[in-house]
Write an enzyme that holds these catalytic residues in place. Structure first.
Site, PDB file in Angstrom:
ATOM      1  CG  ASP A 221     -39.512 -12.490  59.757  1.00 41.78           C
ATOM      2  OD1 ASP A 221     -39.909 -11.817  60.733  1.00 41.78           O
ATOM      3  OD2 ASP A 221     -38.349 -12.443  59.298  1.00 41.78           O
ATOM      4  CG  HIS A 223     -39.155  -8.233  58.942  1.00 43.76           C
ATOM      5  ND1 HIS A 223     -38.596  -7.191  58.274  1.00 43.76           N
ATOM      6  CD2 HIS A 223     -38.185  -9.161  59.070  1.00 43.76           C
ATOM      7  CE1 HIS A 223     -37.338  -7.474  58.000  1.00 43.76           C
ATOM      8  NE2 HIS A 223     -37.068  -8.655  58.474  1.00 43.76           N
ATOM      9  CD  GLU A 247     -37.796 -14.480  61.954  1.00 43.09           C
ATOM     10  OE1 GLU A 247     -38.041 -15.440  61.192  1.00 43.09           O
ATOM     11  OE2 GLU A 247     -36.861 -13.689  61.766  1.00 43.09           O
ATOM     12  NE  ARG A 294     -35.161 -16.138  63.203  1.00 41.33           N
ATOM     13  CZ  ARG A 294     -34.422 -16.368  62.133  1.00 41.33           C
ATOM     14  NH1 ARG A 294     -33.539 -17.342  62.109  1.00 41.33           N
ATOM     15  NH2 ARG A 294     -34.560 -15.627  61.041  1.00 41.33           N
ATOM     16  CD  GLU A 350     -33.170 -16.860  57.997  1.00 39.20           C
ATOM     17  OE1 GLU A 350     -32.576 -16.455  59.014  1.00 39.20           O
ATOM     18  OE2 GLU A 350     -33.951 -16.162  57.337  1.00 39.20           O
TER      19      GLU A 350
END
Ligand code: KDG
Ligand code: MG
Length: 413
Positions: A221, A223, A247, A294, A350
């Protein structure tokens, strides 16, 4: 029959959750998750002060009509607060419909397309050895997919890394109370250095591949911390390690940033946990700029909207990767699992287990076994909130941390 009551319940068993309880005139109860991490009371007010009275007397079976009434009716569309509130109503109505039918919700969504839902865990460590220990721990639990986050030399606490010691489970997506556990008055601040991160991470993936082989699904990730060109170079640099996904490599609001990343690499891309509408994905899906959606069911208008979004994605060969951190309540998690089981274009789910206190408040029937989740066979969503247990945990204000670059600038994230 009609909707007789709509009550908002805010509880904080370690972290804050907002839940909508809808009760029908003949006593059927449906539950919906409306938790927006760090901004919980805004959604509680939207629901309690503006939406609840609109629901009274409505036919609880008219889910699509109620969704459109709440989305189109008020003139102000979209946004995380509005869409979390609509999501909670939608989940609660689906819960009621499935309870009335006496079937688990996934049966109303078309029935099971698979026997189990592959889950990924959050493995983290301040250094490589701690991270490797965490990965091994998750493999022992049966996980075949892990999100890996690790410390960056020269930086202190960084996103997604357990601060509490080597290999310790990271189960708390950031939203921090004050250090003594009381209400926070302002966010903590963390420092960030993208250049240091970009230099460090490829070597970490290389070591993971050497130590764990090619079979492990590795997720990571970003972020939202890279600029488009930084993300493009990073995605290209890590191509040899064949990630399952990268991600949120760039900030979510700029869909065209991902064109640049796509032009330079074949690393699969996932994005959308801060999105709340199908329109946030329009360019990303139609131009095939992503591989995984997501969104959280809780933040994207509920089951009705997510099903349409994922069906739209399916036409372009794009799969689901529904958001499931601990700031999604067990009700929101259950909604995700029913969709995961039913849709054809499922990718991965997740999974961050909630703490014991949370599971005292929310009684769940979903299961995890050897790397796979299942929503269970209880009619409805399969989660019931214990109102007495919830009342014991008072709302406690918490904030997501703010990031600053080492020169003091507030960062994009
Ligand atoms: O509220 C913020 C969290 O939901 C976020 O930090 C979780 O990035 C996240 C993830 O991938 O689960
Ligand atoms: Mg994320």
């Amino acid at each position: 029959m009609s909707i007789e009551r709509a009550d908002v319940i805010v509880t904080s068993p370690g972290r804050n959750f907002v839940t909508l309880k809808i009760t029908t005139s003949d006593g059927v109860v449906g539950w919906g998750d409306a938790t927006l991490n760090g901004r919980e009371l805004a959604v509680a007010s939207y629901l309690g002060d503006h939406v609840a009275s609109m629901l009274i007397g409505r036919d609880e079976d008219r889910i699509e009509d109620t969704w459109q009434y709440l989305y189109r009716g008020p003139y102000w569309r979209r946004g995380p607060v509005t869409m979390a509130a609509i999501a909670a109503v939608d989940m609660a109505l689906w819960d009621i419909k499935a309870k009335k039918a006496g079937v688990p919700l996934y049966q109303l969504l078309g029935g099971a397309s698979r026997s189990g839902i592959r889950a990924y865990a959050h493995a983290s460590g301040t250094d490589y050895q701690a991270l490797a220990n965490a990965i091994t721990g998750y493999q022992e639990l049966g996980f075949t997919a892990v999100r890996v986050q690790t410390g960056v030399p020269g930086l202190g606490q960084v996103y997604g890394v357990s601060a509490s010691g080597p290999g310790v489970r990271y189960d708390y997506e950031p939203a921090k109370r004050a250090a003594d556990g009381s209400a926070a008055t302002a966010p903590t601040e963390e420092s960030w250095d993208t250049a240091g991160y970009l230099a460090h991470m490829p070597g970490v993936f290389e070591r993971i591949r050497e130590d764990f082989g090619t079979g492990l699904r590795i997720l990571h990730d970003g972020h939202h911390r890279m600029s488009p060109i930084e993300a493009a170079r990073f995605a290209k640099d890590i191509e040899p390690y064949k990630l399952f996904w990268l991600e949120d490599c760039t900030p979510g609001e700029d869909q065209t940033a991902l064109r640049l990343v796509r032009q330079h690499s074949t690393t699969p891309l996932a994005i959308g946990e801060v999105f709340n509408s199908v329109y946030d994905y329009q360019t990303l899906i139609t131009e095939r700029l992503i591989d995984y959606v997501r969104s959280a069911v809780t933040h994207t208008g509920g089951i009705t909207a997510m099903k349409k979004l994922l069906d739209f994605a399916a036409i372009y060969g794009i799969r689901s990767g529904i958001h499931g951190p601990t700031d999604i309540s067990p009700i929101g998690m259950a909604a995700a699992l029913h969709l995961d089981l039913a849709i054809h274009n499922f990718g991965i789910q997740e999974y961050m287990p909630h703490n014991e206190q949370t599971l005292e408040v929310f009684q769940t029937s979903f299961t995890f076994d050897d790397g796979f989740l299942h929503p269970g066979e209880q009619p409805g969503l399969g989660v019931e909130l214990d109102e007495d247990a919830a009342a014991a945990f008072e709302y406690t204000k918490a904030y997501l941390p703010v990031n600053r670059l080492t020169d003091g600038t507030v960062h994009d994230w």
